[in-house]
Design an enzyme around this catalytic site. Sequence first.
Site, PDB file in Angstrom:
ATOM      1  CE  LYS A   1      60.495  80.395 -49.673  1.00  8.73           C
ATOM      2  NZ  LYS A   1      59.629  81.276 -50.459  1.00  8.73           N
TER       3      LYS A   1
ATOM      4  CE  LYS B   1      62.844  79.289 -52.604  1.00  9.14           C
ATOM      5  NZ  LYS B   1      61.758  80.138 -52.998  1.00  9.14           N
TER       6      LYS B   1
HETATM    7  C1  PBG Z   1      59.050  84.206 -52.168  1.00  6.75           C
HETATM    8  C2  PBG Z   1      60.073  83.437 -52.891  1.00  6.75           C
HETATM    9  C3  PBG Z   1      61.446  83.504 -52.589  1.00  6.75           C
HETATM   10  C4  PBG Z   1      62.103  82.707 -53.533  1.00  6.75           C
HETATM   11  C5  PBG Z   1      61.133  82.150 -54.377  1.00  6.75           C
HETATM   12  N1  PBG Z   1      59.870  82.617 -53.950  1.00  6.75           N
HETATM   13  C6  PBG Z   1      62.184  84.328 -51.591  1.00  6.75           C
HETATM   14  C7  PBG Z   1      61.805  84.298 -50.177  1.00  6.75           C
HETATM   15  O1  PBG Z   1      61.119  83.422 -49.674  1.00  6.75           O
HETATM   16  O2  PBG Z   1      62.220  85.240 -49.512  1.00  6.75           O
HETATM   17  C8  PBG Z   1      63.593  82.525 -53.556  1.00  6.75           C
HETATM   18  C9  PBG Z   1      64.192  82.008 -54.793  1.00  6.75           C
HETATM   19  C10 PBG Z   1      65.660  82.172 -54.899  1.00  6.75           C
HETATM   20  O3  PBG Z   1      66.364  82.610 -53.955  1.00  6.75           O
HETATM   21  O4  PBG Z   1      66.171  81.849 -55.977  1.00  6.75           O
HETATM   22  N2  PBG Z   1      57.785  83.765 -52.113  1.00  6.75           N
END
Ligand code: PBG
Length: 322
Positions: A194, A247
Amino acid sequence: MLSRPRRNRKSQGVRQLVRETSLAPGNLIYPLFLHDGTGDVPIPSMPGCHRWSLDGLAREVEAALKLGIEAFILFPAIPASLKTKGAEEAWNEKGLVPRALRFLKQELPEIVLITDIALDPYNSDGHDGLVSPQGQILNDETVEILCRQALCHARAGADLVAPSDMMDGRVAAIRQALDQENFADVSILSYAAKYASAYYGPFRGALDSAPKSGDKKTYQMDPANVREALREASLDEAEGADILLVKPAGPYLDVIRQIADHSTLPIAAYQVSGEYLMIKSAAAAGWIDEPSVVLESLLGIRRAGADMILTYFAKDIAPRLR
Ligand code: PBG
């Protein structure tokens, strides 16, 4: 000329025979936002998405099921009054997510329910982990709480838990906690790679979950790195992850491909809020054809090696995939 590649493109029927990549509703996971209220509230930062009430959520899930989508991931909007430094609401058995899980499982027992494991919606600091008085994100203390959160969701009926926090060692700890309570069948969909991405902006608006100070660069990955993603992926695999997730998706197709080539686990990719919004806003301006671009973007993510895709377009695009 001996080779005329165009012969394999001469008609729809022939093109269909030589097609290398498929895309079906069964490949999609539909992310849904929910809130503890009565109405279904449109999300200004994400046109087309809503914060669903429990009833609205059940209706939306049922409509998606009819289109062949059977997997859903839940994201709760938590009121500021319930956010604390210790994120206690994250493992409240009577909290919004466990209530939604019980409600949906009772109405629609056959669906696949996935929950996000991270503290940012519950934490008054807006970080995925606990924050020390000096502003550091505490790894091991956070992992302990993530285990409580995963157990709370498993008890309420989650089929998969999806740690998205990027703390070290959390997959092994969550696996052990689940097994100790006889949840050997609950799977772990690990956000293995991520990235610290600007593409999450609209999502943080949807949940009011932006960090109050600092950024997420000490735990989420540097967009410049791909070998590090392989390291994260092999650690998560060794710790017992069932599925590895990358992601965002579109700007990281090479990462999806490399992890798919290096691991025997199924691969998921998350087409995140910023990717969604770029397509939505260009289409709203009349500059691109939304369904065609959505299909092409999802096919590209599948072609890169993703078995399943989390996308806010899931329900809209499903009728085109049948
Ligand atoms: C946080 C989380 C995020 C997303 C999914 N889970 C945001 C972040 O890490 O700040 C982002 C999903 C998206 O932007 O569609 N645990």
